[in-house]
Design a protein around this motif. Structure first.
Motif, PDB file in Angstrom:
ATOM      1  N   LEU A  59      16.839  35.759  12.888  1.00  0.00           N
ATOM      2  CA  LEU A  59      15.312  35.614  12.271  1.00  0.00           C
ATOM      3  C   LEU A  59      15.149  33.782  12.669  1.00  0.00           C
ATOM      4  O   LEU A  59      13.980  33.702  12.815  1.00  0.00           O
ATOM      5  CB  LEU A  59      15.511  35.814  10.772  1.00  0.00           C
ATOM      6  N   LEU A  60      16.052  33.227  12.565  1.00  0.00           N
ATOM      7  CA  LEU A  60      15.928  31.642  12.834  1.00  0.00           C
ATOM      8  C   LEU A  60      15.440  31.353  14.148  1.00  0.00           C
ATOM      9  O   LEU A  60      14.734  30.414  14.536  1.00  0.00           O
ATOM     10  CB  LEU A  60      17.164  30.805  12.227  1.00  0.00           C
ATOM     11  N   ALA A  61      15.816  32.414  15.065  1.00  0.00           N
ATOM     12  CA  ALA A  61      15.644  32.050  16.513  1.00  0.00           C
ATOM     13  C   ALA A  61      14.141  32.714  17.085  1.00  0.00           C
ATOM     14  O   ALA A  61      13.808  32.430  18.018  1.00  0.00           O
ATOM     15  CB  ALA A  61      16.661  33.044  17.345  1.00  0.00           C
ATOM     16  N   GLN A  62      13.259  32.868  15.995  1.00  0.00           N
ATOM     17  CA  GLN A  62      12.150  33.455  16.593  1.00  0.00           C
ATOM     18  C   GLN A  62      11.183  32.203  16.650  1.00  0.00           C
ATOM     19  O   GLN A  62      11.304  31.231  15.799  1.00  0.00           O
ATOM     20  CB  GLN A  62      11.507  34.419  15.270  1.00  0.00           C
ATOM     21  N   GLY A  63      10.273  32.295  17.348  1.00  0.00           N
ATOM     22  CA  GLY A  63       9.355  31.057  17.536  1.00  0.00           C
ATOM     23  C   GLY A  63       9.591  30.157  18.775  1.00  0.00           C
ATOM     24  O   GLY A  63      10.851  30.443  19.494  1.00  0.00           O
ATOM     25  N   GLY A  64       9.074  29.145  18.867  1.00  0.00           N
ATOM     26  CA  GLY A  64       9.355  28.220  20.019  1.00  0.00           C
ATOM     27  C   GLY A  64       9.670  26.897  19.660  1.00  0.00           C
ATOM     28  O   GLY A  64       9.877  25.935  20.247  1.00  0.00           O
ATOM     29  N   SER A  65      10.219  26.877  18.511  1.00  0.00           N
ATOM     30  CA  SER A  65      10.532  25.465  17.865  1.00  0.00           C
ATOM     31  C   SER A  65      12.147  25.081  18.436  1.00  0.00           C
ATOM     32  O   SER A  65      12.762  25.873  18.899  1.00  0.00           O
ATOM     33  CB  SER A  65      10.782  25.302  16.403  1.00  0.00           C
ATOM     34  N   THR A  66      12.287  23.801  18.381  1.00  0.00           N
ATOM     35  CA  THR A  66      13.604  23.432  18.987  1.00  0.00           C
ATOM     36  C   THR A  66      14.660  23.939  18.132  1.00  0.00           C
ATOM     37  O   THR A  66      15.854  24.521  18.925  1.00  0.00           O
ATOM     38  CB  THR A  66      13.726  21.852  18.755  1.00  0.00           C
ATOM     39  N   ALA A  67      14.690  24.316  17.003  1.00  0.00           N
ATOM     40  CA  ALA A  67      15.736  24.871  16.133  1.00  0.00           C
ATOM     41  C   ALA A  67      15.812  26.241  16.513  1.00  0.00           C
ATOM     42  O   ALA A  67      16.781  26.974  16.566  1.00  0.00           O
ATOM     43  CB  ALA A  67      15.272  24.950  14.422  1.00  0.00           C
ATOM     44  N   ALA A  68      14.725  26.934  16.941  1.00  0.00           N
ATOM     45  CA  ALA A  68      14.735  28.367  17.380  1.00  0.00           C
ATOM     46  C   ALA A  68      15.508  28.369  18.664  1.00  0.00           C
ATOM     47  O   ALA A  68      16.316  29.363  18.962  1.00  0.00           O
ATOM     48  CB  ALA A  68      13.301  29.009  17.460  1.00  0.00           C
ATOM     49  N   GLU A  69      15.195  27.382  19.518  1.00  0.00           N
ATOM     50  CA  GLU A  69      15.737  27.436  21.012  1.00  0.00           C
ATOM     51  C   GLU A  69      17.105  27.326  20.892  1.00  0.00           C
ATOM     52  O   GLU A  69      17.908  27.844  21.571  1.00  0.00           O
ATOM     53  CB  GLU A  69      15.048  26.393  21.813  1.00  0.00           C
ATOM     54  N   ILE A  70      17.542  26.502  19.917  1.00  0.00           N
ATOM     55  CA  ILE A  70      19.369  26.016  19.662  1.00  0.00           C
ATOM     56  C   ILE A  70      19.771  27.665  19.042  1.00  0.00           C
ATOM     57  O   ILE A  70      20.939  27.709  19.603  1.00  0.00           O
ATOM     58  CB  ILE A  70      19.219  25.080  18.737  1.00  0.00           C
ATOM     59  N   ALA A  71      19.060  28.047  17.927  1.00  0.00           N
ATOM     60  CA  ALA A  71      19.485  29.149  17.429  1.00  0.00           C
ATOM     61  C   ALA A  71      19.723  30.651  18.296  1.00  0.00           C
ATOM     62  O   ALA A  71      20.657  31.536  18.129  1.00  0.00           O
ATOM     63  CB  ALA A  71      18.802  29.620  16.246  1.00  0.00           C
ATOM     64  N   ARG A  72      18.817  30.476  19.208  1.00  0.00           N
ATOM     65  CA  ARG A  72      18.735  31.752  19.907  1.00  0.00           C
ATOM     66  C   ARG A  72      20.104  32.234  20.659  1.00  0.00           C
ATOM     67  O   ARG A  72      20.462  33.250  20.467  1.00  0.00           O
ATOM     68  CB  ARG A  72      17.606  31.851  21.085  1.00  0.00           C
ATOM     69  N   PRO A  73      20.766  31.407  21.571  1.00  0.00           N
ATOM     70  CA  PRO A  73      21.936  31.704  22.022  1.00  0.00           C
ATOM     71  C   PRO A  73      22.977  32.203  21.139  1.00  0.00           C
ATOM     72  O   PRO A  73      24.093  32.943  21.466  1.00  0.00           O
ATOM     73  CB  PRO A  73      22.329  30.702  22.962  1.00  0.00           C
ATOM     74  N   ILE A  74      23.063  31.298  20.029  1.00  0.00           N
ATOM     75  CA  ILE A  74      24.121  31.481  19.078  1.00  0.00           C
ATOM     76  C   ILE A  74      23.859  32.633  18.427  1.00  0.00           C
ATOM     77  O   ILE A  74      24.904  33.808  18.419  1.00  0.00           O
ATOM     78  CB  ILE A  74      24.093  30.554  18.066  1.00  0.00           C
ATOM     79  N   ALA A  75      22.569  33.326  18.172  1.00  0.00           N
ATOM     80  CA  ALA A  75      22.307  34.644  17.647  1.00  0.00           C
ATOM     81  C   ALA A  75      22.640  35.785  18.486  1.00  0.00           C
ATOM     82  O   ALA A  75      23.535  36.621  17.951  1.00  0.00           O
ATOM     83  CB  ALA A  75      20.767  34.739  17.092  1.00  0.00           C
ATOM     84  N   TYR A  76      22.186  35.485  19.840  1.00  0.00           N
ATOM     85  CA  TYR A  76      22.839  36.676  20.861  1.00  0.00           C
ATOM     86  C   TYR A  76      24.377  36.690  20.899  1.00  0.00           C
ATOM     87  O   TYR A  76      24.679  37.799  21.133  1.00  0.00           O
ATOM     88  CB  TYR A  76      22.058  36.399  22.082  1.00  0.00           C
ATOM     89  N   ALA A  77      24.801  35.737  20.814  1.00  0.00           N
ATOM     90  CA  ALA A  77      26.321  35.577  20.964  1.00  0.00           C
ATOM     91  C   ALA A  77      27.064  36.615  19.845  1.00  0.00           C
ATOM     92  O   ALA A  77      27.719  37.245  20.053  1.00  0.00           O
ATOM     93  CB  ALA A  77      27.101  34.247  21.044  1.00  0.00           C
ATOM     94  N   PHE A  78      26.750  36.079  18.592  1.00  0.00           N
ATOM     95  CA  PHE A  78      27.066  36.935  17.410  1.00  0.00           C
ATOM     96  C   PHE A  78      26.760  38.378  17.357  1.00  0.00           C
ATOM     97  O   PHE A  78      27.610  39.241  17.209  1.00  0.00           O
ATOM     98  CB  PHE A  78      26.611  36.334  16.239  1.00  0.00           C
ATOM     99  N   MET A  79      25.347  38.467  17.950  1.00  0.00           N
ATOM    100  CA  MET A  79      25.157  40.120  18.102  1.00  0.00           C
ATOM    101  C   MET A  79      25.940  40.703  19.207  1.00  0.00           C
ATOM    102  O   MET A  79      26.351  41.880  18.733  1.00  0.00           O
ATOM    103  CB  MET A  79      23.417  40.104  18.300  1.00  0.00           C
ATOM    104  N   LEU A  80      25.957  40.299  20.346  1.00  0.00           N
ATOM    105  CA  LEU A  80      26.759  40.989  21.243  1.00  0.00           C
ATOM    106  C   LEU A  80      28.359  41.094  20.957  1.00  0.00           C
ATOM    107  O   LEU A  80      28.965  42.117  21.149  1.00  0.00           O
ATOM    108  CB  LEU A  80      26.890  39.991  22.642  1.00  0.00           C
ATOM    109  N   TRP A  81      28.916  40.058  20.248  1.00  0.00           N
ATOM    110  CA  TRP A  81      30.356  39.989  19.930  1.00  0.00           C
ATOM    111  C   TRP A  81      30.412  41.115  18.754  1.00  0.00           C
ATOM    112  O   TRP A  81      31.360  41.863  18.827  1.00  0.00           O
ATOM    113  CB  TRP A  81      30.855  38.761  19.528  1.00  0.00           C
ATOM    114  N   GLY A  82      29.533  41.151  17.726  1.00  0.00           N
ATOM    115  CA  GLY A  82      29.614  42.038  16.850  1.00  0.00           C
ATOM    116  C   GLY A  82      29.461  43.466  17.276  1.00  0.00           C
ATOM    117  O   GLY A  82      30.111  44.186  16.622  1.00  0.00           O
ATOM    118  N   GLY A  83      28.629  43.479  18.046  1.00  0.00           N
ATOM    119  CA  GLY A  83      28.192  45.057  18.329  1.00  0.00           C
ATOM    120  C   GLY A  83      29.287  45.501  19.400  1.00  0.00           C
ATOM    121  O   GLY A  83      29.998  46.755  19.277  1.00  0.00           O
TER     122      GLY A  83
END
Length: 186
Positions: free
Chosen positions: A135-159
């Motif tokens: 959710l934090l990775a949504q949008g184009g902000s710098t925080a979203a850009e930083i959160a996106r790879p972290i979110a996908y990594a947790f999602m892939l690892w968790g999956g």
């Protein structure tokens, strides 16, 4: 009603609020707060159950049910909002269906549910951690850009862990059924 069970029930009541926040006003910040509170109460109810010696059969049903409901509700909302592709949700929900069928087969042979494994707990932890970060990775902000790879990594690892734990449950099922009287071992 024990304190840990009350926390699990409160966590269950948070699911509709969480869905409303995600799908109604798109109040992602508040949805993250609800999800974080659910995660904290998940950790706290287990700690309290052991500390207060209030472990119960109801709690052993409520706690994983709340986890599964949050995972299902989050995946549903994320697919509707196009945060995750439908096929990822289908794989994770399919895993739950497979484990549900395994539980029915276990019951048919007179066994109780599987013991919760640390692998399954790790998978759930990773997924429940990935969701608010997604959710934090949504949008184009710098925080979203930083959160996106972290979110996908947790999602892939968790999956991946989620699917691996399902494989272990199926393996446990096969072993249990083979040990049952009247079943021929292949």
């Amino acid at each position: 009603m024990t304190v840990p069970n009350a926390l699990s029930v409160l966590r269950l009541f948070g699911v509709p609020l969480f869905l409303y926040l995600l799908l109604g006003p798109h109040a992602d910040g508040w949805a993250v707060v609800v999800l974080a509170a659910a995660g904290a109460s998940d950790w706290l109810d287990g700690k309290l159950a052991r500390w207060l010696d209030q472990t119960s059969k109801l709690g052993m049903l409520l706690d994983p049910a709340a986890d599964r409901l949050y995972i299902f509700a989050t995946l549903l909302a994320f697919v509707v909002r196009e945060i995750v592709p439908w096929w990822i949700a289908a794989i994770l929900v399919g895993r739950e269906a497979l484990v549900g069928v395994c539980l029915l087969v276990l019951r048919r042979y007179g066994y109780g549910p599987f013991e919760v494994s640390y692998l399954g707990k790790a998978a759930t932890f990773n997924l429940l951690y990935a969701f608010p970060v997604l959710l934090l990775a949504q949008g184009g902000s710098t925080a979203a850009e930083i959160a996106r790879p972290i979110a996908y990594a947790f999602m892939l690892w968790g999956g991946a862990l989620y699917l691996w734990s399902a494989g272990l449950y199926v393996y446990q099922l096969v072993l249990a059924v083979r040990r049952s009287p009247g079943v021929l071992a292949a």
